[in-house]
Scaffold this active site. Sequence first.
Site, mmCIF file in Angstrom:
data_model
loop_
_atom_site.group_PDB
_atom_site.id
_atom_site.type_symbol
_atom_site.label_atom_id
_atom_site.label_comp_id
_atom_site.label_asym_id
_atom_site.label_seq_id
_atom_site.Cartn_x
_atom_site.Cartn_y
_atom_site.Cartn_z
ATOM 1 N N GLU A 49 -7.856 7.245 9.569
ATOM 2 C CA GLU A 49 -8.014 8.203 10.444
ATOM 3 C C GLU A 49 -7.419 9.494 10.399
ATOM 4 O O GLU A 49 -7.739 10.447 10.730
ATOM 5 C CB GLU A 49 -7.808 7.479 11.922
ATOM 6 C CG GLU A 49 -8.614 6.622 12.265
ATOM 7 C CD GLU A 49 -8.474 5.286 12.159
ATOM 8 O OE1 GLU A 49 -7.871 5.025 11.122
ATOM 9 O OE2 GLU A 49 -9.135 4.219 12.706
ATOM 10 N N TYR A 101 -18.726 24.299 -3.815
ATOM 11 C CA TYR A 101 -18.270 22.708 -3.688
ATOM 12 C C TYR A 101 -17.506 22.437 -4.960
ATOM 13 O O TYR A 101 -16.646 21.468 -4.617
ATOM 14 C CB TYR A 101 -19.672 22.074 -3.631
ATOM 15 C CG TYR A 101 -20.665 22.254 -4.632
ATOM 16 C CD1 TYR A 101 -20.372 21.799 -5.993
ATOM 17 C CD2 TYR A 101 -21.981 22.796 -4.400
ATOM 18 C CE1 TYR A 101 -21.540 21.857 -6.974
ATOM 19 C CE2 TYR A 101 -23.105 22.749 -5.079
ATOM 20 C CZ TYR A 101 -22.841 22.502 -6.199
ATOM 21 O OH TYR A 101 -23.797 22.597 -7.391
ATOM 22 N N LYS A 114 -12.354 2.921 2.159
ATOM 23 C CA LYS A 114 -11.628 2.034 1.035
ATOM 24 C C LYS A 114 -12.579 0.944 0.299
ATOM 25 O O LYS A 114 -13.675 0.319 1.103
ATOM 26 C CB LYS A 114 -10.687 1.222 1.722
ATOM 27 C CG LYS A 114 -9.451 2.054 1.964
ATOM 28 C CD LYS A 114 -8.265 1.354 2.549
ATOM 29 C CE LYS A 114 -6.800 2.177 2.661
ATOM 30 N NZ LYS A 114 -5.986 1.260 3.317
ATOM 31 N N GLU A 145 0.847 -1.268 -0.025
ATOM 32 C CA GLU A 145 -0.078 0.187 0.008
ATOM 33 C C GLU A 145 0.958 1.308 0.082
ATOM 34 O O GLU A 145 0.271 2.312 -0.419
ATOM 35 C CB GLU A 145 -1.028 0.000 0.976
ATOM 36 C CG GLU A 145 -1.950 -1.285 1.118
ATOM 37 C CD GLU A 145 -2.806 -0.967 2.517
ATOM 38 O OE1 GLU A 145 -2.392 -1.213 3.592
ATOM 39 O OE2 GLU A 145 -4.074 -0.610 2.323
HETATM 40 N N1 LIG Z 1 -8.720 1.569 11.702
HETATM 41 C C1 LIG Z 1 -8.052 1.128 10.896
HETATM 42 N N2 LIG Z 1 -7.748 -0.136 10.623
HETATM 43 C C2 LIG Z 1 -7.145 -0.499 9.568
HETATM 44 C C3 LIG Z 1 -6.793 0.642 8.785
HETATM 45 C C4 LIG Z 1 -6.944 1.953 8.892
HETATM 46 O O1 LIG Z 1 -6.534 2.844 8.250
HETATM 47 N N3 LIG Z 1 -7.782 2.293 10.008
HETATM 48 N N4 LIG Z 1 -5.921 0.084 7.649
HETATM 49 C C5 LIG Z 1 -5.476 -1.071 7.407
HETATM 50 C C6 LIG Z 1 -4.770 -1.423 6.014
HETATM 51 O O2 LIG Z 1 -4.047 -0.400 5.682
HETATM 52 C C7 LIG Z 1 -5.816 -2.139 5.213
HETATM 53 O O3 LIG Z 1 -6.009 -1.161 4.224
HETATM 54 C C8 LIG Z 1 -5.739 -3.315 4.830
HETATM 55 O O4 LIG Z 1 -6.174 -4.261 5.417
HETATM 56 C C9 LIG Z 1 -5.850 -2.076 8.427
HETATM 57 N N5 LIG Z 1 -6.746 -1.889 9.364
#
Ligand SMILES: Nc1nc2c(c(=O)[nH]1)N=C([C@H](O)[C@@H](O)CO)CN2
Length: 118
Positions: A73, A53, A98, A21
């Site tokens: 976050e 906007y 995502k 990533e």
């Molecule tokens: N609370 C979160 N949990 C997870 C994140 C995130 O951004 N916030 N990101 C990941 C990994 O990057 C995800 O894209 C692949 O599993 C995992 N958990």
Amino acid sequence: MDIIFLHGVRAKTLIGVYEWERIAPQVVEVDLEIGIPSPRACYSDQLNDTIDYAKVVDRLRHVLAEQHFLLLEALAEYIAQDLMREFAAPWIKVGVTKLGILHEVGRVGVQVERGHRG
Ligand SMILES: Nc1nc2c(c(=O)[nH]1)N=C([C@H](O)[C@@H](O)CO)CN2
């Protein structure tokens, strides 16, 4: 307080905790609700009395292209602070999603709310 919203803004950004990533940008979907400082545009019918906007989308795309985060976050917080500052907004809600990142899970994401909703 009056609000403008933008739902389902999609753009590529570098985001995520895993090695792959960190290399390949992926599509995120951003949902915004932004408090408008004044309801003036409702009476004046003038764009410069409100938040444009289209300019918000331009700014958001710039942030997503330039900023790289590990966590959704942290990205949501950055977007919230950046747009509140840029558009003098008293309140904002930012959702970042995502798509299809986890097996058999359609969408995962976070939502943050900042500022004061009058
Ligand atoms: N609370 C979160 N949990 C997870 C994140 C995130 O951004 N916030 N990101 C990941 C990994 O990057 C995800 O894209 C692949 O599993 C995992 N958990």
